[in-house]
Write a protein that holds these residues in place. Structure first.
Motif: not given
Length: 449
Positions: A379-380, A398-405, A414-421, A433-437
């Motif tokens: 849901f995050y 903010e919400i993606l960084e919360m949910g990553m934990d 996890e791939i999806g999270y990094n793409i969205q971040l 940060k864009k290139e990092f994720y």
């Protein structure tokens, strides 16, 4: 003269009867002398006031005068039974029976002892001797077979009694208990087929056969039996199952709806059949959308079904067909039925809204579910995706960084999270940060391959 007549009457009353039919419990005894008479009546008196020890003493005195008197042994058995001296009671009744084997009351005494001591095996032997006196003892034999787990014999006897004297609630309960084991179902199926052939207008036999076929998940045999029922008893609720299919084939929509509603409202028809009927109507409605209102009404019949949320399943049906508006309608109906948030339905709704690019609705559902399930990472993720699409990048980050934990051993998520971040930081103008994720997402994709 009066004394002589009185004595003769007493002798007749106390005479031990050996009649086979219409016997009464033996209380008669042949009086050999006044002493015997005195002891016997003393025994009856003491038994009546529950002084069984004294009654036994008096009866033993009778036996000294007449050692081969069946009635005295019978009276001894009753007194020993009252004292719970079961061994003495049984041997007394047995002795009475050996002297007069044609008197059923002596066998009944033996059976009473067996029943009290739960000696069901011996009780079966005794009952089989009692049945020629009175066939009603077959009812007792049924219970005894259940107690000794001789279910094959019990089933045969139950079927015999059902046919000869009619069904009883107790026997039907025994039958359900036996058939629940599965081992005896084939024998009962054969019996029911024979009963149907012999009594084609007896609905209960069809229903019992349908129940057994349903238990075996043999729906073809269920429908075959239903068709036979429909032919013989057209007004039966079960007959509507067969008629419903015929109406659909012939495109007689209103008749099909009426038959379906009869089936769905029935308390006799198995839920598996109801679901099958409903599914067939659902497919029919897909090519006849004007009947959708009748479909919605039919769903209400399943409101008490604890196993299947029918509205949700209808939603999935339209979801697979990419009929998004209908899928949403039934998912919302399913949520209303549950009366609370549902993870699966919420995820299905999110998927539909993503197909329709209605990201504001995705964000709303995802945030509501985060409140209820704060450790569910999906849901995050969907909230972050929705905020990115709505160009609310700060909220997305903010919400993606919360949910990553909360992402644990789920590489795809996890791939999806990094793409969205990466997308969120891109929107915020943070290229590093864009290139990092994005690069992290690429590394995970390579590992996944």
């Amino acid at each position: 003269m009066k004394k002589v007549i009185s004595l003769l009457i007493m002798l007749v009353l106390l005479c031990n009867s050996a009649l086979l039919w219409g016997q009464t419990e033996p209380e008669e005894i042949k009086l050999e002398d006044n002493k015997f008479k005195e002891y016997f009546f003393e025994a009856l008196k003491q038994k009546a006031i529950e002084n069984h020890d004294k009654a036994i003493t008096a009866l033993e005195r009778c036996l000294k005068l007449d050692s081969n008197n069946a009635t005295i042994y019978h009276e001894l058995g009753k007194n020993y039974l009252a004292l719970k001296e079961y061994k003495n009671a049984y041997s007394s009744f047995e002795k009475a029976n050996s002297i007069d084997p044609k008197n059923k009351w002596f066998l009944i005494g033996m059976y009473d002892v067996d029943y009290e001591t739960k000696d069901y095996i011996d009780a079966i032997k005794v009952i089989n001797k009692l049945i020629p006196f009175d066939p009603k003892f077959k009812e007792d034999l049924t219970s005894l077979y259940m107690n000794t787990a001789e279910f094959d014999k019990a089933l045969l006897l139950i079927n015999e009694l059902n046919e000869t004297v009619g069904k009883s609630e107790r026997r039907e309960n025994y039958k359900l208990q036996i058939l629940s084991q599965g081992t005896y179902q084939d024998a009962e199926i054969t019996n029911l087929i024979n009963q149907i052939n012999q009594y084609p207008k007896e609905e209960s036999n069809y229903i019992s056969l349908i129940y057994l076929y349903s238990k075996k998940d043999n729906l073809e045999k269920v429908l075959e039996t239903v068709r036979k029922l429909e032919k013989e008893i057209p007004n039966s609720e079960w007959a509507q199952v067969s008629l419903f299919k015929d109406y659909l084939v012939n495109k007689e929509s209103q008749k099909a709806i009426k038959a379906m509603n009869t089936v769905l409202a029935s308390t006799k028809i198995d839920s598996k059949i109801k679901h099958r009927i409903f599914n067939e109507f659902l497919i029919y409605v897909n090519t006849n959308p004007k009947l959708e209102t009748d479909l919605d009404k039919a769903i209400a019949y399943f409101d008490e079904d604890k196993n299947v949320n029918v509205a949700k399943e209808v939603g999935k049906y339209y979801h697979n067909k990419k009929q998004w508006d209908k899928a949403i309608k039934y998912y919302l109906m399913a949520l209303k039925k549950t009366g609370e948030a549902d993870v699966e339905i919420s995820l299905l709704l999110i998927d539909v809204y993503s197909q329709l690019e209605q990201f504001d609705k995705i964000a709303k559902i995802a945030n509501e579910m985060i409140e209820l399930y704060p450790v569910q990472p999906q849901f995050y993720y969907f909230a972050g995706l929705a905020y990115n699409q709505l160009r609310e990048f700060k909220k997305a980050k903010e919400i993606l960084e919360m949910g990553m934990d909360y992402v644990v051993e789920d590489v795809s998520l996890e791939i999806g999270y990094n793409i969205q971040l990466g997308e969120a930081y891109n929107g915020l103008g943070d290229n590093n940060k864009k290139e990092f994720y994005f690069s992290k997402a690429n590394e995970l994709l390579k590992k996944q391959k």
